[in-house]
Write a protein that holds these residues in place. Structure first.
Motif, PDB file in Angstrom:
ATOM      1  N   ARG A  30       0.855  -1.185   0.000  1.00  0.00           N
ATOM      2  CA  ARG A  30       0.000   0.000   0.000  1.00  0.00           C
ATOM      3  C   ARG A  30       0.890   1.234   0.000  1.00  0.00           C
ATOM      4  O   ARG A  30       2.117   1.136   0.119  1.00  0.00           O
ATOM      5  N   ILE A  31       0.270   2.344  -0.093  1.00  0.00           N
ATOM      6  CA  ILE A  31       0.988   3.611  -0.018  1.00  0.00           C
ATOM      7  C   ILE A  31       0.565   4.315   1.273  1.00  0.00           C
ATOM      8  O   ILE A  31      -0.623   4.464   1.549  1.00  0.00           O
ATOM      9  N   THR A  32       1.537   4.738   2.049  1.00  0.00           N
ATOM     10  CA  THR A  32       1.194   5.430   3.293  1.00  0.00           C
ATOM     11  C   THR A  32       0.793   6.860   2.988  1.00  0.00           C
ATOM     12  O   THR A  32       0.930   7.353   1.870  1.00  0.00           O
ATOM     13  N   LEU A  33       0.295   7.532   4.039  1.00  0.00           N
ATOM     14  CA  LEU A  33      -0.139   8.918   3.870  1.00  0.00           C
ATOM     15  C   LEU A  33       1.011   9.829   3.447  1.00  0.00           C
ATOM     16  O   LEU A  33       0.794  10.891   2.878  1.00  0.00           O
ATOM     17  N   GLU A  36       4.878   6.919   0.922  1.00  0.00           N
ATOM     18  CA  GLU A  36       5.858   5.838   0.871  1.00  0.00           C
ATOM     19  C   GLU A  36       5.146   4.512   0.638  1.00  0.00           C
ATOM     20  O   GLU A  36       4.004   4.307   1.042  1.00  0.00           O
ATOM     21  N   MET A  37       5.890   3.614  -0.005  1.00  0.00           N
ATOM     22  CA  MET A  37       5.407   2.260  -0.197  1.00  0.00           C
ATOM     23  C   MET A  37       5.386   1.552   1.153  1.00  0.00           C
ATOM     24  O   MET A  37       6.323   1.665   1.941  1.00  0.00           O
ATOM     25  N   ASP A  38       4.314   0.797   1.371  1.00  0.00           N
ATOM     26  CA  ASP A  38       4.194   0.087   2.633  1.00  0.00           C
ATOM     27  C   ASP A  38       3.832  -1.362   2.309  1.00  0.00           C
ATOM     28  O   ASP A  38       2.799  -1.624   1.711  1.00  0.00           O
TER      29      ASP A  38
ATOM     30  N   ASN B  14       7.461   1.011   6.564  1.00  0.00           N
ATOM     31  CA  ASN B  14       7.470   0.749   5.119  1.00  0.00           C
ATOM     32  C   ASN B  14       7.433  -0.723   4.739  1.00  0.00           C
ATOM     33  O   ASN B  14       6.779  -1.094   3.770  1.00  0.00           O
ATOM     34  N   SER B  15       8.109  -1.566   5.495  1.00  0.00           N
ATOM     35  CA  SER B  15       7.957  -2.981   5.179  1.00  0.00           C
ATOM     36  C   SER B  15       8.323  -3.807   6.401  1.00  0.00           C
ATOM     37  O   SER B  15       9.135  -3.393   7.233  1.00  0.00           O
ATOM     38  N   ARG B  16       7.706  -4.965   6.489  1.00  0.00           N
ATOM     39  CA  ARG B  16       7.957  -5.881   7.603  1.00  0.00           C
ATOM     40  C   ARG B  16       7.294  -7.200   7.283  1.00  0.00           C
ATOM     41  O   ARG B  16       6.396  -7.268   6.413  1.00  0.00           O
ATOM     42  N   ASP B1205       5.660   6.207  10.317  1.00  0.00           N
ATOM     43  CA  ASP B1205       5.054   6.397   8.988  1.00  0.00           C
ATOM     44  C   ASP B1205       4.357   5.111   8.571  1.00  0.00           C
ATOM     45  O   ASP B1205       4.811   4.381   7.678  1.00  0.00           O
ATOM     46  N   VAL B1206       3.262   4.834   9.235  1.00  0.00           N
ATOM     47  CA  VAL B1206       2.546   3.587   8.961  1.00  0.00           C
ATOM     48  C   VAL B1206       1.097   3.840   8.590  1.00  0.00           C
ATOM     49  O   VAL B1206       0.380   2.897   8.282  1.00  0.00           O
ATOM     50  N   LEU B1207       0.649   5.074   8.647  1.00  0.00           N
ATOM     51  CA  LEU B1207      -0.768   5.351   8.408  1.00  0.00           C
ATOM     52  C   LEU B1207      -1.035   5.403   6.912  1.00  0.00           C
ATOM     53  O   LEU B1207      -0.283   6.012   6.146  1.00  0.00           O
ATOM     54  N   ILE B1208      -2.111   4.789   6.536  1.00  0.00           N
ATOM     55  CA  ILE B1208      -2.490   4.813   5.129  1.00  0.00           C
ATOM     56  C   ILE B1208      -3.771   5.599   4.917  1.00  0.00           C
ATOM     57  O   ILE B1208      -4.167   5.871   3.787  1.00  0.00           O
ATOM     58  N   PRO B1299      -0.848  14.387   6.765  1.00  0.00           N
ATOM     59  CA  PRO B1299      -0.385  15.262   5.685  1.00  0.00           C
ATOM     60  C   PRO B1299      -0.313  16.723   6.108  1.00  0.00           C
ATOM     61  O   PRO B1299       0.552  17.474   5.648  1.00  0.00           O
TER      62      PRO B1299
END
Lengths: 124, 1335
Positions: A30-33, A36-38, B14-16, B1205-1208, B1299
């Motif tokens: 997904r893309i974070t707010l 960034e790619m998540d 970002n990744s895990r 930075d984990v919120l979508i 944002p």
């Protein structure tokens, strides 16, 4: 290298048009707010095949499965044994659908008829 | 915020990679019992003891007064070994104890020994308890507690193997017939003791720690009138760092099927009564042991066994399964409610451990590291089987709150904090007036207006058994004024039941100690005071001072302090040991009380009328000869005292008493009263007595009783110088029967020299007067000498002339003259007077049953005869005469028809006979007719002879039975009374812990407000460690060991956080000193002075709790109430903290939830979660289950932290649905808080909250303020979504990277979900949050 697979102790031919190995890495991206790619990865790597199994109405010989045998196998809710074309070792796999069997002849029950059944075979 | 392993989230942005697993445990203890082969045929489980020994259990029992042992090397074996006779004789009914293979016992002569099993030799420990039957409960090889009954009450002594003895200061009072329901364990350095005050009822616990015995408390604090449950303890043991109490719980039921079963409960301090409780329906009375993987509940001849589980700290492999492959799970967490859990597993994972009520530990794996996410308890396990899939669907709740949600109180548990009351004694709402007339003062000192009346007040604070009661007094100086005054505890008075004063009473008086000044300590039972002990104490007049009494578990102490000094003097210290008397009339209704008796000389009066001028009193001994007295409100002066001893006892009126005419009389002392037989007007005429043979028979009369004639008077004159004239007293037979002279009873004479020549009354004094019977008599005048019979000849010049009445012929008297024979001269009467005495008393006659003691008839004159019962009760008569034996009584021998009556024939022959009277007569001044009657009972009282009624403008009224007191314008004064019960102040943490434990929760996490050590340097006060918002507080810390001059304690009511206490301009300090004293300091404008110092009488160790609530500052040490200081100078100042003087260090564990909880009842039928929610109400107290299953409760939110930075996604929601700009808190105190900015911005949004739990107005204000802030924060809300940050818990303050910039929010709820499929892998969170601004 065999020209057949063994599924649930029955041999079947596969369609060369679509039979292919599958390597599945469970993940969601997904893309974070912040833009960034998540990516979240699941455990392990899922290995298997996708394509159509060819199941004749009439068994071509000892050890070969028929469409009826295949139907019985696909109905099972447990893992079944599977030996790939290029292997001599059976592994447990889950055979997943959706199954959309296609008859090669309008005479579904003709002894010469074959059914092509698309499946996903994933190692358990 | 969840606690995660270090670095757990270091690389997740970002990744895990993720995964999860669940560990299921079935933690139930399921017991099955089996009967043991019993070689002795034992029946009573309370006669034995048991303890772990090697790989098994060693048991001891008193069997037929001999010690038997049973060494069970394998408790799980079917056959236990036979009991072995140790060849040691035991005291009858004593119970041996065992711990660490050391057996303690009381031998047949009462000495206490220990013996190291199996090969040691008995060692004598003490011979001090040979007089008692002892139950022994060792807690180690070196310490054993003994319990025994003395005077019916339980005593407890701590023995060491070296023979040192330390006795608990109190007693177990109650309905106790055996000391065998007793056990003790040691845990973390504290020895916990358990004893019953009702054999089948209640279990008390107390502890011993480094020389301090705590107060007692109930293991199950029942409502005072609750009879729903009874708990009979069996034994106590320690398993997995917890005390395990076993026993039998019986429930009251009206249906004929008893409800009773053996249970276990975990302690100490708080005891579980939740889902994990049951052992057996059999009455086993066992003791619990954990040996290897098994729990053994060992009774006398039955054992119950269960697989050990994590409930007792054993991770039994047979009760656990781990599932690594989860399809998905979700966990919803919100504040102040249970976390909601669900999961999906493959059907293939089905296992017996995955069942309802199983504990499931949810762990997550991120990038290969594991962390605990939650501990839940399964509610449902659903095995699905449909065309699409086969799954195991689980649902559950976080385990601690689930326990609270499912636990329903099965009885009323009643919890109380210390009752506190400090009041002016005139405040009617706080101090109840029982007896005595008190003035109306509500500002100046209160005085008892009565003299010699027990003036009693009691405090309206919650009733309790014991406590501290003190009052400030001043006594004036005055002659004949000797006041009594003091304080009471356990006071009880019930007018409806006519139960008089009850309780314990310490009285000062100038005669209270061996006749001298001192304190007398009394036990007051239905108004009767029994002196327990006394001590000498002099108290100056006209000086304010304090008297104080404490009662703790039977220990009574009395103290004295001049108000101008700081230190207390201990006057009395004793243990209440009265056999057959409890130290309270009603154990649940005792109050603090105050007693004053303004004592002057006084006596009781039965009452008297408004015009009575005699004042009957029980005794005149203490009265001055003249004085002003006060009766009720009337002042009366008297000027004479009737001393002497009245007739004792009841005097019974005899309505049949009757003095018949001619009644004989045996009382030689009752010689009659003076009578006048004849007197009156007449028409004068003359008759001469001039013949030697002349006789003038004067008047006759008929006597009504025995009469002694002493004088007879005639109107006479002499003519010339006649010879003497005689007056004979002659019987009626004189003129009828010979010889005549025998009928002359006596006579008198006059000579002419004493008589004038004109008429005058001349008196003939009768020589040798005799009693004459009630018949007819005559007075005869003659000149014949009665002794010689000679008479003078006729003399015409010298003779006597008698005045006669010629005009009243109808008078009964006749004149008879003798002239050669008797004849009667009709129509002539003689005026005369016969004076004498007869048997009729002076006054109105009242007959009394029984003869009295011989005495003079005037012995009781002017005494008061008081009707004490029956007709005329309350009437008072003045005694005028007394006849100790009434005249003989006529016993008629026939009946008479009306109108005749026997009285008409009394004394007449043929009509009856005289019988010696068995009655007495008393004569009174007032006519009793119509007042008294059959059944009247009198008492005779001495009297004061009144000179004036209604003195000083007081109202002269009739008075009933009351006191007659010498009047003094003096009274003991009191202007402050204070009562404090001993119960420790419960803070919110305590009651939540208690509630949670009752529901079965055993793990708690309470935030501490202050944990950092505080210290100072020699000779200085260190900088306090302040906490804000604590005008009221409950501080908690462990007492450090102090050396010379060091002090540690609490500073409070500061208005600023000044590092130097000298810079404060107000505040208090409550400290513990190196001398084991408590000190109370006050700061006034920068100057600290010590107000008061008190030595509780024990050393300081263990947990100290100091509670400051308004004007009361109480201290408990190691569970024992120490003291309460009081001062009301500083009512504000919200900073409190720890303070140290000298080079000492103290480490507080000051709870963040230290708000006092006054009272809380776990009502039967209430769910635990609801009770918790009700208790917290709208206070800003937060709770949820921790990740490990503990109940986590806190008031202060953890520090804010950033979510990476984990919120979508995120939503920003503005709402005014919960906004408020004014909040009013109403409870016992009312307070309103307004935010004027909000009022301007949002408008008038009013909110009313219930603040019933607030202890004072300040707390109400704080509640209102916090609720408003909370509401204000809910106007701006956020709903972010993103990858899970597993740290996040409800009420965390987090910073979101949005944002538009970072936003600090408070998490209201967070939903975690993990989904792992071939085409989807997520571990996400959805947060419900609100702006942290202003909250």
């Amino acid at each position: 290298m065999n020209n057949y697979i063994t599924l649930d102790s029955k041999k079947y031919m596969t369609s060369s048009k679509d039979w292919a190995p599958v390597w599945l890495k469970p993940a969601t991206d997904r893309i974070t707010l912040s833009g960034e790619m998540d990516v979240t990865y699941g455990p392990g790597l899922i290995v298997g095949y996708t394509g159509s199994i060819i199941a004749p109405v009439t068994s071509p010989g000892t050890g070969w499965g028929t469409v009826s045998d295949l139907k019985t196998t696909l109905a099972k809710r447990t893992a079944v044994t599977f030996t790939a074309h290029d292997s001599s070792t059976a592994v447990n796999v889950h055979v997943l659908g959706p199954f959309n069997p296609a008859s090669m002849s309008p005479m579904w029950d003709a002894s010469s008829n074959e059914w092509h059944v698309p499946v996903r075979v994933l190692e358990a | 915020m969840r606690t995660l392993p270090v670095g757990f989230l270091s690389d997740v942005e970002n990744s895990r990679s993720i995964s999860a697993r669940l560990t299921f445990r079935d933690n139930r203890l399921v017991f099955t019992e089996r009967v043991l082969a019993d070689s002795l045929g034992l029946a009573d489980p309370s006669t034995a003891d048991a303890a772990p020994s090697g790989t098994g259990i060693l048991r001891v029992v008193n069997y037929s007064n001999a010690l038997y042992t049973q060494d069970i090397t394998d408790p799980s074996s079917i056959l236990y070994p036979d009991w072995a006779d140790a060849s040691i004789s035991l005291a009858v009914s004593s119970r041996p104890g065992v711990e660490g293979d050391r057996i303690w016992y009381q031998d047949s002569i009462g000495d206490i020994y220990y013996w190291d099993y199996p090969s040691g030799s008995p060692v004598l420990v003490t011979s001090s308890y040979a007089a008692y039957t002892v139950t022994l409960a060792p807690v180690s090889t070196s310490v054993c507690y003994i319990h025994f009954l003395d005077q019916g009450w339980g005593r407890i002594v701590r023995l060491t193997s070296a023979g040192a003895e330390t006795e608990w200061q109190g007693r177990i009072y109650g309905n106790v017939v055996t000391a065998q329901y007793f056990d003790a364990v040691t845990l973390n350095g504290e020895d916990h003791l358990y004893a019953a005050d009702q054999n089948d009822g209640r279990l008390l616990t107390l502890k011993y720690y480094e020389g301090i015995w705590s107060d007692t408390s109930y293991v199950i604090p029942l409502d005072v009138v609750d009879e729903t449950s009874y708990f009979r303890m069996a034994y106590a043991s320690v398993i997995d760092g917890k005390v395990v109490i076993t026993g039998r719980l019986s429930r009251q039921t009206e249906y004929d099927v008893p409800v009773a079963f053996d249970i276990y409960t975990f302690g100490p301090d708080h005891y579980t009564m939740g889902r994990d409780l049951f052992v057996s329906q059999e009455d086993i009375g066992g003791k619990m042991f954990l040996i290897d993987s098994m729990l053994f509940y060992v009774g006398i001849n039955t054992v119950s066994e269960a697989d050990a589980t994590m409930l007792v700290g054993y991770d039994h492999p047979d009760h656990k399964v781990v599932v690594n492959d989860l399809h998905s799970w979700s966990l919803g967490c919100a504040g102040n409610t249970s976390g909601q859990f669900s999961a999906s597993l493959a059907r293939s994972e089905e296992d017996a451990m995955i069942r309802r009520n199983a504990e499931a530990l949810l762990e997550i794996n991120i990038n290969g590291a594991w962390a605990t996410m939650a501990t839940v308890s399964l509610d449902t396990v659903t095995a699905t089987d449909d065309m699409d899939r086969q799954e195991l669907l689980l649902s559950g709740r976080s385990s601690a709150i689930k326990k609270l949600s499912m636990w329903e109180s099965d009885q009323n548990y009643d919890y109380w904090s210390q009752a506190k009351l400090s009041a002016h004694p005139g405040e009617l709402e706080n101090v109840i007036r029982v007896t005595g007339l008190w003035d109306e003062a509500d500002a100046g000192p209160l005085e008892l207006e009565d003299l010699n009346v027990d003036g009693v007040l009691y405090m309206s604070a919650k009733a309790s058994r014991g406590g501290l009661m003190r009052a400030k007094f001043q006594k004036p100086t005055a002659d004949d004024f000797s006041p009594l005054y003091g304080v009471a505890l356990n006071y009880y008075y019930n007018t409806e039941a006519e139960i008089g004063h009850n309780g314990l009473l310490a009285i000062w008086g100038d005669d209270q100690h061996s006749g001298g000044a001192g304190i007398g300590l009394y036990y007051w039972d239905d108004g009767v005071m029994t002196l327990l002990t006394s001590a000498s104490l002099s108290i100056p007049d006209d000086t304010w001072h304090w008297l104080m009494m404490t009662f703790q578990d039977g220990l009574i102490r009395v103290f004295y302090r001049l108000d101008s000094t700081t230190t207390w003097t201990s006057v009395i210290s004793m243990v209440f040991d009265e056999e057959d008397y409890l130290p309270w009339k009603r154990e649940a209704f005792g109050r603090g009380g105050l007693y004053i008796r303004n004592r002057t000389p006084y006596s009781m009066t039965p009452g008297f009328s408004s015009n009575s001028m005699i004042l009957p009193v029980e005794s005149t001994a203490s009265f001055p000869t003249s004085e002003t007295v006060v009766v009720n409100q009337e002042k009366i002066t008297y000027d004479g005292i009737l001393s002497g001893t009245p007739i004792p006892g009841d005097l019974i009126y005899d309505p049949d008493g009757y003095t018949a005419t001619r009644a004989t009389h045996n009382n030689s002392y009752f010689d009659g009263s003076e009578i006048v037989a004849r007197d009156g007007a007449y028409i004068p005429a003359d008759r001469n007595l001039n013949s030697s043979a002349s006789y003038l028979f004067g008047p006759s009369w008929k006597q009504t009783g025995l009469t002694m004639v002493t004088e007879i008077k005639f109107l006479l004159k002499r003519n010339g110088s006649p010879p003497p004239l005689y007056c004979y007293l002659v019987h009626d037979h004189y003129d009828n029967q010979a010889p005549q002279q025998q009928y002359v009873r006596s006579w008198g004479s006059v000579s002419y020299s004493s008589v004038g020549t004109s008429y005058s009354w001349v008196t003939f004094t009768i020589t040798n007067p005799v009693w004459t019977s009630p018949t007819g008599y005559f007075a005869m005048l003659t000149m014949r000498n009665p002794s010689t019979g000679a008479h003078p000849g006729y003399d015409a010049s010298n003779y006597w002339t008698v005045q006669i009445d010629n005009n009243n012929l109808e008078r009964p008297g006749v004149i008879r003259a003798y002239n050669n024979g008797w004849y009667t001269v009709e129509g002539i009467a003689v005026p005369f007077q016969v004076l004498g005495r007869n048997r009729t008393g002076t006054g109105y006659e009242i007959y009394l049953d029984g003869r009295g003691s011989p005495c003079e008839r005037d012995t009781y004159n002017n005494f008061s005869l008081v009707v004490t019962d029956g007709p005329g009760k309350g009437s008072v008569f003045t005694v005028t005469d007394y006849d100790w034996q009434a005249p003989n009584q006529w016993v008629p021998n026939q009946e008479y028809e009306a109108p005749e009556k026997w009285q008409d024939y009394a004394g007449l022959s043929g009509h009856g006979s005289w019988a010696t009277s068995n009655l007495s007569r008393i004569f009174v001044q007032e006519n009793p007719s119509g007042i008294i009657g059959a059944g009247t009972v009198f008492r005779m009282w001495p009297s004061l002879l009144v000179s004036e009624r209604g003195v000083d403008g007081t109202l002269s009224t009739s008075h009933g039975e009351t006191e007659v007191s010498v009047y003094r314008d003096a009274s003991v004064q009191t202007d402050l009374v204070q009562f404090y019960s001993t119960e420790p102040d419960m803070m919110m943490e305590d009651i939540i812990r208690e509630l949670g434990t009752k529901a079965g929760v055993q793990d708690f996490e309470f935030d501490q407000a202050l944990e950092t050590a505080v210290s100072s340097t020699a000779g200085t006060w260190g900088a306090p460690s302040y906490l804000p918002g604590r005008k009221n507080f409950i501080a908690r810390f462990n007492a450090p060991t102090l050396s010379s001059s060091q002090e540690v304690g609490v500073i409070c009511r500061a208005t600023a956080q000044e590092p130097a206490i000298a810079d404060l301009d107000q505040g208090y300090m409550i400290t513990l000193t190196w001398e084991n004293k408590l000190r109370f300091y006050i700061n006034t404008l920068g100057t600290w002075i010590m107000l008061e110092e008190f030595a509780p009488g024990f050393s300081f160790a263990g947990e100290v709790r100091i509670s400051g609530q308004d004007d009361a500052f109480s201290v408990w040490v190691s569970g024992r109430y120490a003291y309460t200081f009081h001062d009301a100078t500083w009512a504000d100042g919200e900073y409190a903290g720890m303070i140290v003087y000298g080079a000492a260090t103290v480490t507080p564990n000051w709870s963040d939830l230290d708000r006092r909880k006054d009272n809380y009842i776990f009502d039967m039928g209430q769910r635990g979660a609801q009770l918790l929610a009700d208790m917290i109400g709208q206070r800003r107290i937060y709770y949820h289950d921790s990740q490990t299953g503990a109940l986590k409760v806190f008031r202060s939110r953890p520090a804010a932290y950033d979510v990476g930075d984990v919120l979508i996604a995120s939503n920003d929601i503005q709402s005014d649905g919960a906004a408020a700009s004014r909040v009013r808190a109403e409870g016992y105190n009312v307070a309103e808080y307004v935010d004027y900015d909000l009022l301007r911005e949002e408008g008038n949004l009013f909110k009313l909250i219930n603040a019933m739990e607030a202890n004072d107005a300040w707390e109400s204000y704080e509640e209102a303020r916090k609720v408003l802030l909370e509401a204000a924060s809910r106007t701006s809300n956020y709903a972010p979504v993103g990858f899970a940050d597993p740290r996040i818990e409800p009420n965390d303050q987090i910073v979101l990277s949005l944002p538009d910039g970072d936003v600090s929010v408070i998490v209201d709820e967070v939903q975690f979900g993990m989904d792992i499929a071939s085409d989807r892998v997520t571990f996400d969170m959805e947060i419900g949050a609100r702006d942290a601004e202003g909250s």
